[in-house]
Scaffold this active site. Structure first.
Site, PDB file in Angstrom:
ATOM      1  CB  ALA A 130       7.713  -1.395  12.572  1.00  0.00           C
TER       2      ALA A 130
ATOM      3  N   GLY B 184      11.653  -2.179   9.154  1.00  0.00           N
ATOM      4  CA  GLY B 184      11.794  -0.724   9.248  1.00  0.00           C
ATOM      5  C   GLY B 184      13.231  -0.274   9.443  1.00  0.00           C
TER       6      GLY B 184
ATOM      7  CD  GLU C 103      10.378  -0.437   5.326  1.00  0.00           C
ATOM      8  OE1 GLU C 103      10.103  -0.758   6.508  1.00  0.00           O
ATOM      9  OE2 GLU C 103       9.496  -0.194   4.483  1.00  0.00           O
TER      10      GLU C 103
ATOM     11  CD  GLU D 297       8.986  -5.520   6.393  1.00  0.00           C
ATOM     12  OE1 GLU D 297       9.602  -6.317   5.638  1.00  0.00           O
ATOM     13  OE2 GLU D 297       9.434  -4.417   6.719  1.00  0.00           O
TER      14      GLU D 297
HETATM   15  N1  COA Z   1       9.415  -5.388  17.501  1.00  0.00           N
HETATM   16  C1  COA Z   1       9.253  -5.570  18.835  1.00  0.00           C
HETATM   17  N2  COA Z   1      10.111  -6.235  19.598  1.00  0.00           N
HETATM   18  C2  COA Z   1      11.215  -6.717  18.996  1.00  0.00           C
HETATM   19  C3  COA Z   1      11.462  -6.585  17.643  1.00  0.00           C
HETATM   20  C4  COA Z   1      10.510  -5.874  16.873  1.00  0.00           C
HETATM   21  N3  COA Z   1      10.660  -5.680  15.557  1.00  0.00           N
HETATM   22  N4  COA Z   1      12.629  -7.209  17.339  1.00  0.00           N
HETATM   23  C5  COA Z   1      13.097  -7.713  18.497  1.00  0.00           C
HETATM   24  N5  COA Z   1      12.250  -7.421  19.501  1.00  0.00           N
HETATM   25  C6  COA Z   1      12.396  -7.765  20.914  1.00  0.00           C
HETATM   26  C7  COA Z   1      12.104  -9.244  21.169  1.00  0.00           C
HETATM   27  O1  COA Z   1      10.707  -9.467  21.287  1.00  0.00           O
HETATM   28  C8  COA Z   1      12.845  -9.470  22.481  1.00  0.00           C
HETATM   29  O2  COA Z   1      12.065  -8.895  23.511  1.00  0.00           O
HETATM   30  P1  COA Z   1      11.919  -9.703  24.937  1.00  0.00           P
HETATM   31  O3  COA Z   1      13.333  -9.822  25.428  1.00  0.00           O
HETATM   32  O4  COA Z   1      11.084  -8.765  25.754  1.00  0.00           O
HETATM   33  O5  COA Z   1      11.287 -11.013  24.607  1.00  0.00           O
HETATM   34  C9  COA Z   1      14.085  -8.562  22.312  1.00  0.00           C
HETATM   35  O6  COA Z   1      13.746  -7.598  21.320  1.00  0.00           O
HETATM   36  C10 COA Z   1      15.313  -9.314  21.853  1.00  0.00           C
HETATM   37  O7  COA Z   1      14.999  -9.994  20.631  1.00  0.00           O
HETATM   38  P2  COA Z   1      15.121 -11.602  20.442  1.00  0.00           P
HETATM   39  O8  COA Z   1      14.144 -12.006  19.386  1.00  0.00           O
HETATM   40  O9  COA Z   1      15.048 -12.273  21.770  1.00  0.00           O
HETATM   41  O10 COA Z   1      16.613 -11.694  19.891  1.00  0.00           O
HETATM   42  P3  COA Z   1      17.207 -12.867  18.965  1.00  0.00           P
HETATM   43  O11 COA Z   1      18.683 -12.656  18.949  1.00  0.00           O
HETATM   44  O12 COA Z   1      16.675 -14.202  19.378  1.00  0.00           O
HETATM   45  O13 COA Z   1      16.622 -12.564  17.498  1.00  0.00           O
HETATM   46  C11 COA Z   1      16.018 -11.180  15.613  1.00  0.00           C
HETATM   47  C12 COA Z   1      16.974 -11.394  16.814  1.00  0.00           C
HETATM   48  C13 COA Z   1      16.326  -9.810  15.014  1.00  0.00           C
HETATM   49  C14 COA Z   1      16.243 -12.261  14.558  1.00  0.00           C
HETATM   50  C15 COA Z   1      14.561 -11.234  16.111  1.00  0.00           C
HETATM   51  O14 COA Z   1      14.422 -10.335  17.215  1.00  0.00           O
HETATM   52  C16 COA Z   1      13.539 -10.835  15.089  1.00  0.00           C
HETATM   53  O15 COA Z   1      13.224 -11.615  14.214  1.00  0.00           O
HETATM   54  N6  COA Z   1      12.958  -9.613  15.208  1.00  0.00           N
HETATM   55  C17 COA Z   1      11.891  -9.155  14.397  1.00  0.00           C
HETATM   56  C18 COA Z   1      12.379  -8.788  13.031  1.00  0.00           C
HETATM   57  C19 COA Z   1      11.208  -8.360  12.167  1.00  0.00           C
HETATM   58  O16 COA Z   1      10.347  -9.138  11.798  1.00  0.00           O
HETATM   59  N7  COA Z   1      11.195  -7.074  11.812  1.00  0.00           N
HETATM   60  C20 COA Z   1      10.219  -6.530  10.949  1.00  0.00           C
HETATM   61  C21 COA Z   1       9.101  -5.961  11.703  1.00  0.00           C
HETATM   62  S1  COA Z   1       7.899  -5.301  10.582  1.00  0.00           S
END
Ligand code: COA
Length: 259
Positions: free
Chosen positions: A65, A111, A114, A134
């Protein structure tokens, strides 16, 4: 027609590609709305006999999400977000009379995991990663993850993944039964389509009954889904959920206080 989706019908299969690669295809309000519209087409368009859900780009299926929408939520808005997504998208996929399969092409987190689990089954590319992180945000899944993960991989493994927030790779996901097949990234869509062609060559009424009955055979999660919506919402009134989302957006580790 769509801002955040690419859709294509070929040989009776609708491929729905979530297309926000710069945000790793995170599910914001508009994506949920558009997925609802695309799923309505699966139900109503006679040309569509099956659907595939996948993500744009080489990196992510869906990274969860959209966390930037979490900062402003309280308990009732949090519960409303979960309920809306479950109704428009997640339960709609699960209960579709036509097969809907996830082609998981990278991160399937929160999400995203999910969304894949709501599909009737899953294929994954060998670079896919699954998880329910989460808990790192002081939250829990709100789109059915606490219910469907248990159904798919069993209680002990589900408890571990949900409580650690750890990711697993495609081979581990296959071993756990979370995905049926692992392919190279290049072969993912063609193999998914080939499998669906086998299915849509069968009698559609028989297929729809199989979906209905297999859904009935898995324990009915209605009560669990409703409870998940309430508890997901309630956590937004905690200091830890505020800290979790803020820390993610500020790209730092969250400091949880237990409140
Ligand atoms: N919601 C909003 N933005 C998200 C996102 C999410 N769930 N997942 C990634 N993004 C965004 C990042 O903020 C970043 O944006 P920016 O370039 O404007 O800063 C962009 O997507 C790229 O992600 P980034 O984190 O820089 O890539 P990474 O390769 O370093 O890491 C992940 C990849 C997937 C490990 C990391 O993005 C992450 O942990 N995401 C969230 C996962 C999460 O907690 N999901 C559950 C949500 S309830």
């Amino acid at each position: 027609m769509y801002q955040h989706l690419l859709t294509e019908i070929a040989e009776n299969i609708l491929t729905i590609t979530i297309n926000r690669p710069e945000k790793l295809n995170a599910l914001n309000k508009e994506v949920i709305t558009e997925l609802g519209l695309a799923l309505a087409e699966v139900y109503t368009n006679p040309e569509v006999k099956a659907a595939i859900i996948t993500g744009a780009g080489a990196k992510a299926f869906v990274a969860g999400a959209d966390i930037s929408e979490f900062v402003a939520l309280d308990a009732s808005a949090g519960a409303a977000l979960a309920q809306r997504g479950q109704d428009l998208v997640f339960s709609t996929i699960e209960n579709s009379p036509k097969p809907i399969v996830a082609a998981v092409n990278g991160f399937a987190l929160g999400g995203g995991c999910e969304l894949a689990m709501a599909c009737h089954f899953r294929l994954a590319s060998d670079n896919a990663k699954f998880g329910q992180p989460e808990v790192n945000l002081g939250l829990i899944p709100g789109y059915g993850g606490t219910q469907r993960l248990v159904q798919l991989i069993g209680k002990g493994k589900a408890m571990e993944l949900l409580m650690t927030g750890n990711m697993i790779n495609a081979a581990e996901a296959q071993q756990l039964g979370l995905v049926n097949h692992v392919t190279t990234p290049e072969d993912l869509l063609s193999q998914t389509k080939a499998l669906l062609q086998t299915i849509i060559a069968k009698a559609p009424l028989a297929i729809s009954r199989i979906i209905d009955l297999v859904n009935t055979a898995s324990f009915a999660p209605e009560e669990g889904l409703a409870k998940e919506v309430t508890l997901f919402g309630e956590l937004f009134d905690t200091a830890d959920a505020k800290e979790g989302a803020t820390a993610f957006l500020e790209k730092r580790k969250a400091q949880f206080s237990g409140h």
